[in-house]
Design a protein around this motif. Structure first.
Motif, PDB file in Angstrom:
ATOM      1  N   LYS A  39      78.712 -17.840 -39.869  1.00 12.38           N
ATOM      2  CA  LYS A  39      77.431 -18.498 -40.132  1.00 12.38           C
ATOM      3  C   LYS A  39      77.524 -19.355 -41.394  1.00 12.38           C
ATOM      4  N   ASN A  40      76.540 -20.188 -41.594  1.00  9.78           N
ATOM      5  CA  ASN A  40      76.476 -21.019 -42.798  1.00  9.78           C
ATOM      6  C   ASN A  40      76.209 -20.144 -44.022  1.00  9.78           C
ATOM      7  N   PRO A  41      76.914 -20.403 -45.113  1.00 12.51           N
ATOM      8  CA  PRO A  41      76.619 -19.651 -46.340  1.00 12.51           C
ATOM      9  C   PRO A  41      75.256 -20.052 -46.878  1.00 12.51           C
ATOM     10  N   HIS A  42      74.531 -19.097 -47.402  1.00  7.51           N
ATOM     11  CA  HIS A  42      73.235 -19.409 -47.999  1.00  7.51           C
ATOM     12  C   HIS A  42      72.941 -18.408 -49.110  1.00  7.51           C
ATOM     13  N   LYS A  43      72.186 -18.853 -50.061  1.00  9.75           N
ATOM     14  CA  LYS A  43      71.867 -18.017 -51.219  1.00  9.75           C
ATOM     15  C   LYS A  43      70.734 -17.069 -50.873  1.00  9.75           C
ATOM     16  N   VAL A  44      70.993 -15.786 -51.038  1.00 13.73           N
ATOM     17  CA  VAL A  44      69.965 -14.781 -50.795  1.00 13.73           C
ATOM     18  C   VAL A  44      69.009 -14.770 -51.984  1.00 13.73           C
ATOM     19  N   ARG A  45      67.711 -14.696 -51.719  1.00 13.49           N
ATOM     20  CA  ARG A  45      66.749 -14.642 -52.809  1.00 13.49           C
ATOM     21  C   ARG A  45      66.966 -13.352 -53.595  1.00 13.49           C
ATOM     22  N   ASP A  46      67.254 -13.511 -54.890  1.00 14.41           N
ATOM     23  CA  ASP A  46      67.572 -12.354 -55.718  1.00 14.41           C
ATOM     24  C   ASP A  46      66.529 -12.123 -56.807  1.00 14.41           C
ATOM     25  N   ARG A  47      65.345 -12.655 -56.598  1.00 13.57           N
ATOM     26  CA  ARG A  47      64.281 -12.546 -57.602  1.00 13.57           C
ATOM     27  C   ARG A  47      63.798 -11.109 -57.724  1.00 13.57           C
TER      28      ARG A  47
ATOM     29  N   PHE B 255      54.392  -8.150 -62.812  1.00 10.04           N
ATOM     30  CA  PHE B 255      53.530  -7.508 -61.818  1.00 10.04           C
ATOM     31  C   PHE B 255      52.167  -7.201 -62.436  1.00 10.04           C
ATOM     32  N   ALA B 256      52.189  -6.634 -63.650  1.00 10.04           N
ATOM     33  CA  ALA B 256      50.943  -6.259 -64.326  1.00 10.04           C
ATOM     34  C   ALA B 256      50.109  -7.487 -64.677  1.00 10.04           C
ATOM     35  N   ALA B 257      50.771  -8.589 -65.043  1.00 10.73           N
ATOM     36  CA  ALA B 257      50.051  -9.807 -65.423  1.00 10.73           C
ATOM     37  C   ALA B 257      49.248 -10.365 -64.246  1.00 10.73           C
TER      38      ALA B 257
ATOM     39  N   ALA C 202      51.160  -2.179 -51.450  1.00  9.15           N
ATOM     40  CA  ALA C 202      52.492  -2.692 -51.133  1.00  9.15           C
ATOM     41  C   ALA C 202      53.548  -2.021 -52.008  1.00  9.15           C
ATOM     42  N   TYR C 203      53.207  -1.798 -53.280  1.00  9.16           N
ATOM     43  CA  TYR C 203      54.188  -1.192 -54.183  1.00  9.16           C
ATOM     44  C   TYR C 203      54.410   0.285 -53.878  1.00  9.16           C
ATOM     45  N   TYR C 204      53.349   1.020 -53.648  1.00  6.46           N
ATOM     46  CA  TYR C 204      53.486   2.457 -53.437  1.00  6.46           C
ATOM     47  C   TYR C 204      53.955   2.817 -52.023  1.00  6.46           C
ATOM     48  N   THR C 205      53.839   1.879 -51.086  1.00 13.74           N
ATOM     49  CA  THR C 205      54.297   2.164 -49.716  1.00 13.74           C
ATOM     50  C   THR C 205      55.543   1.377 -49.324  1.00 13.74           C
ATOM     51  N   GLY C 206      55.846   0.284 -50.043  1.00 14.21           N
ATOM     52  CA  GLY C 206      57.022  -0.528 -49.727  1.00 14.21           C
ATOM     53  C   GLY C 206      56.886  -1.349 -48.464  1.00 14.21           C
ATOM     54  N   GLN C 207      55.663  -1.572 -47.991  1.00 17.50           N
ATOM     55  CA  GLN C 207      55.468  -2.255 -46.715  1.00 17.50           C
ATOM     56  C   GLN C 207      55.255  -3.759 -46.884  1.00 17.50           C
ATOM     57  N   ARG C 208      55.481  -4.487 -45.794  1.00 17.20           N
ATOM     58  CA  ARG C 208      55.274  -5.926 -45.781  1.00 17.20           C
ATOM     59  C   ARG C 208      53.784  -6.251 -45.829  1.00 17.20           C
ATOM     60  N   LEU C 209      53.477  -7.506 -46.177  1.00 18.31           N
ATOM     61  CA  LEU C 209      52.075  -7.913 -46.289  1.00 18.31           C
ATOM     62  C   LEU C 209      51.321  -7.702 -44.982  1.00 18.31           C
ATOM     63  N   SER C 210      51.937  -8.061 -43.861  1.00 22.24           N
ATOM     64  CA  SER C 210      51.248  -7.921 -42.573  1.00 22.24           C
ATOM     65  C   SER C 210      50.868  -6.467 -42.309  1.00 22.24           C
ATOM     66  N   ASP C 211      51.728  -5.536 -42.723  1.00 25.40           N
ATOM     67  CA  ASP C 211      51.442  -4.115 -42.503  1.00 25.40           C
ATOM     68  C   ASP C 211      50.388  -3.597 -43.483  1.00 25.40           C
ATOM     69  N   VAL C 212      50.388  -4.133 -44.706  1.00 26.65           N
ATOM     70  CA  VAL C 212      49.374  -3.747 -45.687  1.00 26.65           C
ATOM     71  C   VAL C 212      47.990  -4.202 -45.215  1.00 26.65           C
ATOM     72  N   LEU C 213      47.918  -5.444 -44.749  1.00 30.02           N
ATOM     73  CA  LEU C 213      46.624  -5.976 -44.301  1.00 30.02           C
ATOM     74  C   LEU C 213      46.128  -5.286 -43.034  1.00 30.02           C
TER      75      LEU C 213
ATOM     76  N   HIS D 249      56.139 -10.911 -50.896  1.00 27.28           N
ATOM     77  CA  HIS D 249      57.237 -10.138 -50.310  1.00 27.28           C
ATOM     78  C   HIS D 249      58.189  -9.622 -51.382  1.00 27.28           C
ATOM     79  N   ASP D 250      58.182 -10.244 -52.586  1.00 20.96           N
ATOM     80  CA  ASP D 250      59.045  -9.783 -53.669  1.00 20.96           C
ATOM     81  C   ASP D 250      58.682  -8.369 -54.105  1.00 20.96           C
ATOM     82  N   ILE D 251      57.449  -7.951 -53.831  1.00 17.22           N
ATOM     83  CA  ILE D 251      57.046  -6.585 -54.193  1.00 17.22           C
ATOM     84  C   ILE D 251      57.901  -5.578 -53.434  1.00 17.22           C
TER      85      ILE D 251
END
Length: 332
Positions: A140-148, A155-157, A173-184, A266-268
Motif C-alpha cells: 500500500k501507499n505509505p502514509h503518516k499515521v496521526r500521532d497527536r 483536554f481540561a482547557a 468518551a474518556y471514561y468509556t473509550g468509545q467513538r463519537l457515534s457510540d457516545v451520541l 476522535h483524539d480522545i
C-alpha cells in the motif's frame, strides 16, 4: 442453466455466462437474466461492474450507514477504472498502478479503495467468479499515521469552555473509550447493573463497561440536567440526539474558544489508550475497552500516540568531562 466444472452457467447465443457455485444465488441470477433485468450481451462476459453490483446488493446493506455511503463512493471510483475488466484478467501490477496514480493525489483514499476492492474479490472467490485476489500482497501507499496526543491540560482547557452537553460527551468518551457515534447513541436504558451497555456502531462489538466513581459521577450530573425526558444521555434542548455534524460544530467552537485548534474528538479515544498504557494496564484490557478485533491493532494504536519520557544524558557527560557536582547542578 447448466452445472459444469464446479459452477453453474447460463447459456445464451452460444455464450456461457457464469452464475457462480451457489445454486440458490445462481437461480436468482438466472431468473434476472430470463426476466431481462440483466442484458444478455452485458452478461456474456463477467465484468467487475457486475461483481460490484452484487456486492452492493448482498454485502453493503449489512454495514453501518456511514460505511455504506463511504463505500458507495469508493466503488464508483473503482468502477471507473476496473468496471469493464474481467476479474481474472486483473493482475497485481494493475493494483499497483492504481495505487501509484491515485496515490499522487490521495494516498490514503487509494489504500482504502484497494482494501475495499480486495474484499470484493474475496466475495467473488466465494461466489465462484474469481480464482484469486490480485490485491493480496501488493504494498500500500505509505502514509503518516496521526500521532497527536491530547495532554491533560489541553483536554481540561476545552472542557472548561464547552457547553454542558459537550462536556458530558467528552467525559463519557474518556471514561468509556468509545467513538463519537457510540457516545451520541448512548441511552438511559443502556445504564443497567452498574454498567453502560454499548454496541459499537462501526464494528457491532458489544461491550459492558463497568461504571467506576468517575463515570458514575458523569451519569449523575447528566441526570441532574433535567433531560430525563430524552431517551439519550447526550441530547439537545428538545431531547433529541445530536447529529454527528451538529455536535462536531459545537465541539469545534469550544476548541477554538480554548485556543486549541489541532484537537479532533476522535483524539480522545487515542488519549484513553495511551493513558491506560502509561498506567500499565494490560493490552488486552485496552483492546476490550476500545473494541479492537486484534491485539496488534491496539498495540499500533497506542504506539502511534505514545511519547516516551526519558532522562537526559547529562550525568553521562559529567563523568566523561569530570565536571564538579555543583557545576553540573547549575547546568543541568
Amino acid at each position: 442453466m447448466y452445472y459444469k466444472n464446479g459452477q453453474y452457467w447460463y447459456v445464451a447465443r452460444n455464450k456461457w455466462i457464469p452464475l457462480g457455485k451457489d445454486e440458490n444465488e445462481a437461480r436468482k441470477t438466472w431468473a434476472r437474466l430470463e426476466a431481462g433485468e440483466i442484458p444478455i450481451l452485458e452478461s456474456s462476459v463477467l465484468i467487475m461492474q457486475r461483481l460490484m453490483d452484487r456486492y452492493i446488493r448482498d454485502v453493503l446493506p449489512g454495514k453501518a450507514i456511514k460505511t455504506q455511503q463511504e463505500q458507495m463512493r469508493q466503488l464508483k471510483t473503482l468502477a471507473a477504472v476496473f468496471g469493464k475488466m474481467v476479474p481474472d484478467e486483473i493482475q497485481p501490477s494493475h493494483i499497483g498502478e492504481y495505487l501509484d496514480r491515485r496515490g499522487r493525489e490521495a494516498p490514503v483514499a487509494a489504500n482504502r479503495e484497494i482494501s475495499l476492492l480486495s474484499h470484493v474479490f474475496t466475495k467473488a472467490m466465494r461466489w465462484g467468479f474469481a480464482k484469486s485476489n490480485p490485491c493480496r500482497g501488493v504494498e500500500k501507499n505509505p502514509h503518516k499515521v496521526r500521532d497527536r496526543y491530547i495532554t491533560d491540560a489541553e483536554f481540561a482547557a476545552v472542557l472548561r469552555v464547552a457547553p454542558f452537553s459537550v462536556q458530558i460527551a467528552m467525559e463519557l468518551a474518556y471514561y468509556t473509550g468509545q467513538r463519537l457515534s457510540d457516545v451520541l447513541n448512548m441511552r438511559w436504558s443502556d445504564v443497567q447493573d452498574g454498567c453502560i451497555m454499548v454496541e459499537q456502531h462501526k464494528t457491532k462489538t458489544r461491550i459492558a463497561i463497568e461504571m467506576g466513581p468517575e463515570l458514575l459521577d458523569v451519569i449523575q450530573r447528566a441526570r441532574k440536567d433535567g433531560k430525563l425526558r430524552s431517551l439519550y444521555i447526550v441530547s439537545n434542548l428538545h431531547g433529541k440526539p445530536y447529529t454527528k455534524d451538529g455536535f462536531e460544530t459545537m465541539f469545534a467552537r469550544a476548541r477554538a474558544k480554548a485556543g486549541i485548534h489541532d484537537f479532533h474528538f476522535h483524539d480522545i479515544r487515542g488519549k484513553v489508550a495511551t493513558d491506560m498504557d502509561n498506567l500499565n494496564a494490560h493490552v488486552h484490557q485496552i483492546q476490550s475497552l476500545l473494541g479492537h478485533k486484534t491485539q496488534k491493532q491496539t498495540e499500533d494504536y497506542i504506539k502511534s500516540k505514545t511519547i516516551r519520557r526519558v532522562r537526559s544524558a547529562a550525568k553521562v557527560l559529567d563523568i566523561v568531562l569530570d565536571k564538579p557536582k555543583n557545576e553540573s547542578a547549575k547546568t543541568s
